[in-house]
Design an enzyme around this catalytic site. Sequence first.
Site, PDB file in Angstrom:
ATOM      1  N   LYS A   4       0.859  -1.193   0.000  1.00 19.47           N
ATOM      2  CA  LYS A   4       0.000   0.000   0.000  1.00 19.47           C
ATOM      3  C   LYS A   4       0.887   1.233   0.000  1.00 19.47           C
ATOM      4  CE  LYS A   4      -1.914   2.913   2.681  1.00 19.47           C
ATOM      5  NZ  LYS A   4      -1.798   4.081   1.768  1.00 19.47           N
ATOM      6  N   GLU A  43       9.303   1.693  10.946  1.00 18.06           N
ATOM      7  CA  GLU A  43      10.367   2.682  10.747  1.00 18.06           C
ATOM      8  C   GLU A  43       9.678   4.035  10.782  1.00 18.06           C
ATOM      9  OE1 GLU A  43      12.412   5.340   9.581  1.00 18.06           O
ATOM     10  OE2 GLU A  43      12.677   4.516   7.556  1.00 18.06           O
ATOM     11  N   CYS A 100      13.639  10.824   6.634  1.00 22.78           N
ATOM     12  CA  CYS A 100      13.477  10.408   8.041  1.00 22.78           C
ATOM     13  C   CYS A 100      14.754  10.675   8.817  1.00 22.78           C
ATOM     14  CB  CYS A 100      13.049   8.956   8.128  1.00 22.78           C
ATOM     15  SG  CYS A 100      14.073   7.832   7.210  1.00 22.78           S
ATOM     16  N   GLU A 102       9.112  16.387  14.721  1.00 18.76           N
ATOM     17  CA  GLU A 102       9.594  16.161  13.361  1.00 18.76           C
ATOM     18  C   GLU A 102       8.826  17.095  12.413  1.00 18.76           C
ATOM     19  OE1 GLU A 102       8.599  12.470  11.230  1.00 18.76           O
ATOM     20  OE2 GLU A 102      10.703  12.404  10.643  1.00 18.76           O
TER      21      GLU A 102
HETATM   22  O1  TXE Z   1       2.355   9.998   7.065  1.00 17.09           O
HETATM   23  P1  TXE Z   1       1.551   8.754   7.538  1.00 17.09           P
HETATM   24  P2  TXE Z   1       1.865  11.265   6.247  1.00 17.09           P
HETATM   25  C1  TXE Z   1       5.904  12.057   9.129  1.00 17.09           C
HETATM   26  C2  TXE Z   1       6.243  13.460   8.720  1.00 17.09           C
HETATM   27  C3  TXE Z   1       5.016  13.871   7.980  1.00 17.09           C
HETATM   28  C4  TXE Z   1       3.937  13.189   8.773  1.00 17.09           C
HETATM   29  C5  TXE Z   1       2.655  12.946   8.055  1.00 17.09           C
HETATM   30  O2  TXE Z   1       6.438  14.234   9.863  1.00 17.09           O
HETATM   31  O3  TXE Z   1       4.859  15.245   7.967  1.00 17.09           O
HETATM   32  O4  TXE Z   1       4.512  11.952   9.146  1.00 17.09           O
HETATM   33  O5  TXE Z   1       2.889  12.325   6.809  1.00 17.09           O
HETATM   34  C6  TXE Z   1      -0.603   5.041   5.711  1.00 17.09           C
HETATM   35  N1  TXE Z   1      -3.441   2.267   9.004  1.00 17.09           N
HETATM   36  N2  TXE Z   1       6.478  11.102   8.211  1.00 17.09           N
HETATM   37  O6  TXE Z   1       0.497  11.701   6.615  1.00 17.09           O
HETATM   38  O7  TXE Z   1       0.126   9.103   7.806  1.00 17.09           O
HETATM   39  C7  TXE Z   1      -0.638   6.179   4.723  1.00 17.09           C
HETATM   40  O8  TXE Z   1      -1.699   6.019   3.819  1.00 17.09           O
HETATM   41  C8  TXE Z   1      -2.623   1.863   8.014  1.00 17.09           C
HETATM   42  C9  TXE Z   1       7.766  10.646   8.554  1.00 17.09           C
HETATM   43  O9  TXE Z   1       2.061  10.967   4.830  1.00 17.09           O
HETATM   44  O10 TXE Z   1       2.324   8.096   8.592  1.00 17.09           O
HETATM   45  C10 TXE Z   1       0.749   6.072   4.093  1.00 17.09           C
HETATM   46  O11 TXE Z   1       0.774   5.012   3.129  1.00 17.09           O
HETATM   47  N3  TXE Z   1      -1.948   2.713   7.220  1.00 17.09           N
HETATM   48  C11 TXE Z   1       8.179   9.476   7.798  1.00 17.09           C
HETATM   49  C12 TXE Z   1       1.613   5.662   5.291  1.00 17.09           C
HETATM   50  O12 TXE Z   1       0.711   5.132   6.255  1.00 17.09           O
HETATM   51  C13 TXE Z   1      -2.090   4.033   7.427  1.00 17.09           C
HETATM   52  C14 TXE Z   1       7.754   9.378   6.405  1.00 17.09           C
HETATM   53  C15 TXE Z   1       2.395   6.825   5.901  1.00 17.09           C
HETATM   54  O13 TXE Z   1       1.497   7.856   6.205  1.00 17.09           O
HETATM   55  C16 TXE Z   1      -2.945   4.517   8.450  1.00 17.09           C
HETATM   56  C17 TXE Z   1       6.411   9.890   6.199  1.00 17.09           C
HETATM   57  C18 TXE Z   1      -3.625   3.567   9.252  1.00 17.09           C
HETATM   58  N4  TXE Z   1      -4.425   3.935  10.265  1.00 17.09           N
HETATM   59  C19 TXE Z   1       5.845  10.738   7.080  1.00 17.09           C
HETATM   60  N5  TXE Z   1      -2.876   5.878   8.429  1.00 17.09           N
HETATM   61  C20 TXE Z   1       9.634   9.113   8.010  1.00 17.09           C
HETATM   62  N6  TXE Z   1      10.248   9.588   9.080  1.00 17.09           N
HETATM   63  O14 TXE Z   1      10.192   8.394   7.209  1.00 17.09           O
HETATM   64  C21 TXE Z   1      -2.045   6.235   7.432  1.00 17.09           C
HETATM   65  N7  TXE Z   1      -1.558   5.116   6.817  1.00 17.09           N
END
Ligand code: TXE
Length: 479
Positions: free
Chosen positions: A171, A246, A280, A381
């Site tokens: 996904k 992660e 990250c 972050e």
């Molecule tokens: O991340 P999400 P988002 C941090 C960074 C960013 C913030 C929000 O600070 O500004 O997170 O980003 C899926 N069950 N990072 O909203 O929500 C979602 O669809 C299952 C840091 O994009 O964590 C996507 O595929 N899956 C980070 C994935 O989770 C779910 C990198 C990541 O989305 C879900 C990215 C649920 N309940 C964001 N809710 C890093 N440090 O590498 C969401 N998803």
Amino acid sequence: MDGLLIGDKVTGGSGAVLRSINPADGLTNYEIAGANAADIDRAATLAQQAVRDAGWRKQKPHERARLLSRIADAIAANGEALARQQMIENGKVLAECRAQAASAAATFRYYAAACETMEAETPPARGNYFGQTVYEPYGVIVAITPWNSPLTMEAQKIAPALAAGNAVLLKPSEITSGVGLIVARLALEAGLPPGLLQVLPGNGRETGTALVNHDAVRMISFTGGTGTGRAIAAVAALRLIPAALELGGKSPNIVFADADLDAAIEGVIGGIFEATGQSCVAGSRLFVQRAIYSSFVERIAAAARGLRPGLPESSGAQIGPLASFAQRERVESFVASAREEGGQVLAGGQRPADQALQAGAFYLPTVIDGLSGAATVCREEIFGPVLAVLPFDGEDDLIAQVNESVYGLACGLWTADYKRAWRVARAIEAGTVWINTYKQLSIAAPFGGFKQSGIGREKGLSGLRLYQQAKSLYWGLDG
Ligand code: TXE
């Protein structure tokens, strides 16, 4: 556009519509319907059948390795298309997208080699038997990825999970659905049996939740924000299935007065501003020893002011847009909070004036001084081009300040004194510590976080074992 890959067919979904917007110009790339619970059920059933019927787990490791190598070749041959797909979806500069496409191919090659050469173990017998440890796949695993680097992060999950004998339901993030679809189609063309890698885009609430709760799913591999990681861990706990997480970071970059300061400037600037801070491991907290604080921070601010923002495709661009307009708003609200809390903005703190960039989600590299470690931008972050600078006196003071963070993903350390580097590197709570370098990343080394930066280690040989479970065999020798 059809955006799902179920079995061996690209198909439309029945879930919420996702719109991909190019953050460099605000134009729509495509719209797709995501996967709903019924789509997921279909894919999960095919994945279970593929694990059972395709003989994937029974194939000899060198046979699985041959196929993974063919997928690596296909990714390499289509590297330019993959790089451009990522670029239009998340705005990363093209040079970095190309490097990440090459890295994705190398990841499949690494796990082909690991799969072919990993040995099982023979623990010493404590009785009249012969003991063996063998490693079995989980079956169906779900890989959930974020938007900042789908090319590398998806390869880091798919390649070892397949090498270990599993089927993968991928996904991707709702704003970067295209890269995974191309990789999965290439894998099918390379000969991967249908059902072993399927792509189910969708939002977290609908598609992500249904996937992690599906009975067929036996393990979750997630990269993303810490809040989402916590929600997924709660589901995994109730279902009693493992979850590799992660998560976020607030990584420190530490400069001692005796360091090679030219090298440190380059490392600090690249460490935070590459990928427009959306990494990250971004080195978002800069700690500078007090004796050189003012002069070093002034040099950092000047270097940040000198970075050229530009359209991702233009060869001189050093800073691309943020991956979405929402992400730029998030960054702007963090910078506003820093100003309210008394921070002084030494560089950036605004959108670029360049007319050619007005339609995109651009934001200038920003350096903020004058805050304490308790300030919002020093704790949370941001995931954008914002560097907070803080002074320190001695090692004890430094380690206390650095380890105050709830995160523990990575750390950079600049000093000429190797004994001090050793002491500090061991005392820092982080999964990766770079000494006189930053952001060196190798598929051969384990990667993951301490504290709220995650659970489990991807990459390296442990990254293959992550997708397997140990089984002990006892062969009786009595009589
Ligand atoms: O991340 P999400 P988002 C941090 C960074 C960013 C913030 C929000 O600070 O500004 O997170 O980003 C899926 N069950 N990072 O909203 O929500 C979602 O669809 C299952 C840091 O994009 O964590 C996507 O595929 N899956 C980070 C994935 O989770 C779910 C990198 C990541 O989305 C879900 C990215 C649920 N309940 C964001 N809710 C890093 N440090 O590498 C969401 N998803």
